[in-house]
Design a protein around this motif. Structure first.
Motif, PDB file in Angstrom:
ATOM      1  N   GLN A   1       0.823  -1.212   0.000  1.00 27.87           N
ATOM      2  CA  GLN A   1       0.000   0.000   0.000  1.00 27.87           C
ATOM      3  C   GLN A   1       0.852   1.254   0.000  1.00 27.87           C
ATOM      4  OE1 GLN A   1      -3.397  -0.462  -0.319  1.00 27.87           O
ATOM      5  NE2 GLN A   1      -3.245   1.699  -0.912  1.00 27.87           N
ATOM      6  N   ALA A   2       1.934   1.248   0.783  1.00 26.06           N
ATOM      7  CA  ALA A   2       2.809   2.424   0.833  1.00 26.06           C
ATOM      8  C   ALA A   2       3.462   2.674  -0.518  1.00 26.06           C
ATOM      9  CB  ALA A   2       3.873   2.237   1.917  1.00 26.06           C
ATOM     10  N   LEU A   3       3.894   1.607  -1.198  1.00 24.16           N
ATOM     11  CA  LEU A   3       4.501   1.751  -2.520  1.00 24.16           C
ATOM     12  C   LEU A   3       3.499   2.320  -3.519  1.00 24.16           C
ATOM     13  CD1 LEU A   3       6.584  -1.546  -2.791  1.00 24.16           C
ATOM     14  CD2 LEU A   3       7.511   0.775  -2.831  1.00 24.16           C
ATOM     15  N   HIS A   4       2.313   1.744  -3.540  1.00 19.65           N
ATOM     16  CA  HIS A   4       1.279   2.237  -4.451  1.00 19.65           C
ATOM     17  C   HIS A   4       0.994   3.710  -4.193  1.00 19.65           C
ATOM     18  CE1 HIS A   4      -0.547  -1.068  -6.838  1.00 19.65           C
ATOM     19  NE2 HIS A   4       0.096  -1.821  -5.964  1.00 19.65           N
ATOM     20  N   ASP A   5       0.733   4.052  -2.954  1.00 18.30           N
ATOM     21  CA  ASP A   5       0.336   5.421  -2.619  1.00 18.30           C
ATOM     22  C   ASP A   5       1.438   6.425  -2.947  1.00 18.30           C
ATOM     23  OD1 ASP A   5      -2.043   4.392  -1.727  1.00 18.30           O
ATOM     24  OD2 ASP A   5      -1.564   4.550   0.402  1.00 18.30           O
ATOM     25  N   ALA A   6       2.668   6.112  -2.531  1.00 20.24           N
ATOM     26  CA  ALA A   6       3.773   7.063  -2.701  1.00 20.24           C
ATOM     27  C   ALA A   6       4.141   7.251  -4.164  1.00 20.24           C
ATOM     28  CB  ALA A   6       4.991   6.592  -1.907  1.00 20.24           C
ATOM     29  N   LEU A   7       4.273   6.153  -4.893  1.00 19.55           N
ATOM     30  CA  LEU A   7       4.685   6.251  -6.289  1.00 19.55           C
ATOM     31  C   LEU A   7       3.617   6.915  -7.146  1.00 19.55           C
ATOM     32  CD1 LEU A   7       6.397   2.774  -6.532  1.00 19.55           C
ATOM     33  CD2 LEU A   7       7.546   4.973  -6.851  1.00 19.55           C
ATOM     34  N   GLU A   8       2.375   6.618  -6.878  1.00 19.33           N
ATOM     35  CA  GLU A   8       1.311   7.219  -7.663  1.00 19.33           C
ATOM     36  C   GLU A   8       1.115   8.700  -7.309  1.00 19.33           C
ATOM     37  OE1 GLU A   8      -2.002   4.624  -7.079  1.00 19.33           O
ATOM     38  OE2 GLU A   8      -1.031   2.976  -8.158  1.00 19.33           O
ATOM     39  N   TYR A   9       1.519   9.077  -6.121  1.00 17.04           N
ATOM     40  CA  TYR A   9       1.423  10.479  -5.710  1.00 17.04           C
ATOM     41  C   TYR A   9       2.589  11.294  -6.266  1.00 17.04           C
ATOM     42  CZ  TYR A   9       1.065  14.581  -2.670  1.00 17.04           C
ATOM     43  OH  TYR A   9       0.953  15.864  -2.191  1.00 17.04           O
ATOM     44  N   ALA A  10       3.811  10.760  -6.135  1.00 17.09           N
ATOM     45  CA  ALA A  10       4.996  11.531  -6.507  1.00 17.09           C
ATOM     46  C   ALA A  10       5.318  11.451  -7.998  1.00 17.09           C
ATOM     47  CB  ALA A  10       6.198  11.058  -5.695  1.00 17.09           C
TER      48      ALA A  10
END
Length: 224
Positions: free
Chosen positions: A148-157
């Motif tokens: 979840q952290a990977l998905h959220d961070a990469l899709e945000y940044a």
């Protein structure tokens, strides 16, 4: 020419708060840089030394579990040394995030912290990541908090279109194994620094000064 970056993720610590530390390691490989000149000599060296070509996994190797069960400690130490040399020659960079679980009341708070740290890291190195037309993320999905952290961070940044998620298994990808190795080395360093190293750590790495000089210094030259 399309430029691609592969990101291999690995973690140390259960998906929960029962273990003391949680580490997340990302290994970066630029796809236009060939691995063949490094991997072939490694595999040839294993054959010449009559060592089994077992997918590298630090904890089972050091403890003699899973595919390493039945192998003598000397053989496992040779496998570790061989992979350490491979890591030294791989054209990669890495980063590791370290968390002490006592600082987080629950997994959700830990996940939010990982997401924030990942976003900040991506922004701090945005000029590097923006060189690539496509970012491929390889992770086996073993820990929900990491996924979840990977998905959220990469899709945000990064732009959503720049990120492709693919499952990964250490048996298939040497770079997944490299992420496992870097994660294990960083965890071992943490244990030495807090005087929590085990007899197994000392058996394979020696004293803190020896580990720091012969292992940690070499690995950290590849930090991004």
């Amino acid at each position: 020419m399309t430029r691609e970056l592969s990101v291999f993720a690995d973690e140390s610590g259960a998906d929960g708060l029962d273990s003391k530390y949680y580490l997340l390691t990302l290994v970066f490989h630029e796809q236009d840089v060939s691995l063949a000149d490094v991997l072939l000599p490694y595999e040839r060296a294993l054959a010449e030394k009559r060592l089994p070509d077992i997918p590298f996994h630090a904890s089972p190797l050091m403890n003699g579990h899973d595919l390493y069960a039945g192998l003598e400690a000397r053989t496992r130490a040779s496998l570790l040394s061989s992979f350490s040399l491979l890591f030294h020659h791989l054209p990669i960079r890495y980063v590791t995030f370290v968390y002490r679980k006592r600082e987080f009341p629950n997994v959700e708070v830990l996940q939010a912290r990982m997401r924030r740290d990942l976003v900040n890291y991506l922004y701090d190195h945005l000029s590097y990541f923006q060189q690539f037309d496509l970012v491929k993320v390889y992770y086996d999905g073993g820990q929900h908090a990491v996924t979840q952290a990977l998905h959220d961070a990469l899709e945000y940044a990064l732009s959503r279109e720049a990120v492709v998620y693919r499952s990964s298994a250490a048996a298939e990808y040497r770079l997944s194994q490299a992420a496992d190795y870097a994660c294990a080395v960083e965890l071992t360093a943490l244990k030495y620094q807090t005087h929590e190293e085990t007899a197994t750590d000392r058996r394979f790495f020696g004293s803190w000064s020896s580990f720091r000089r012969n292992v940690l210094k070499t690995v950290r030259k590849k930090r991004l």
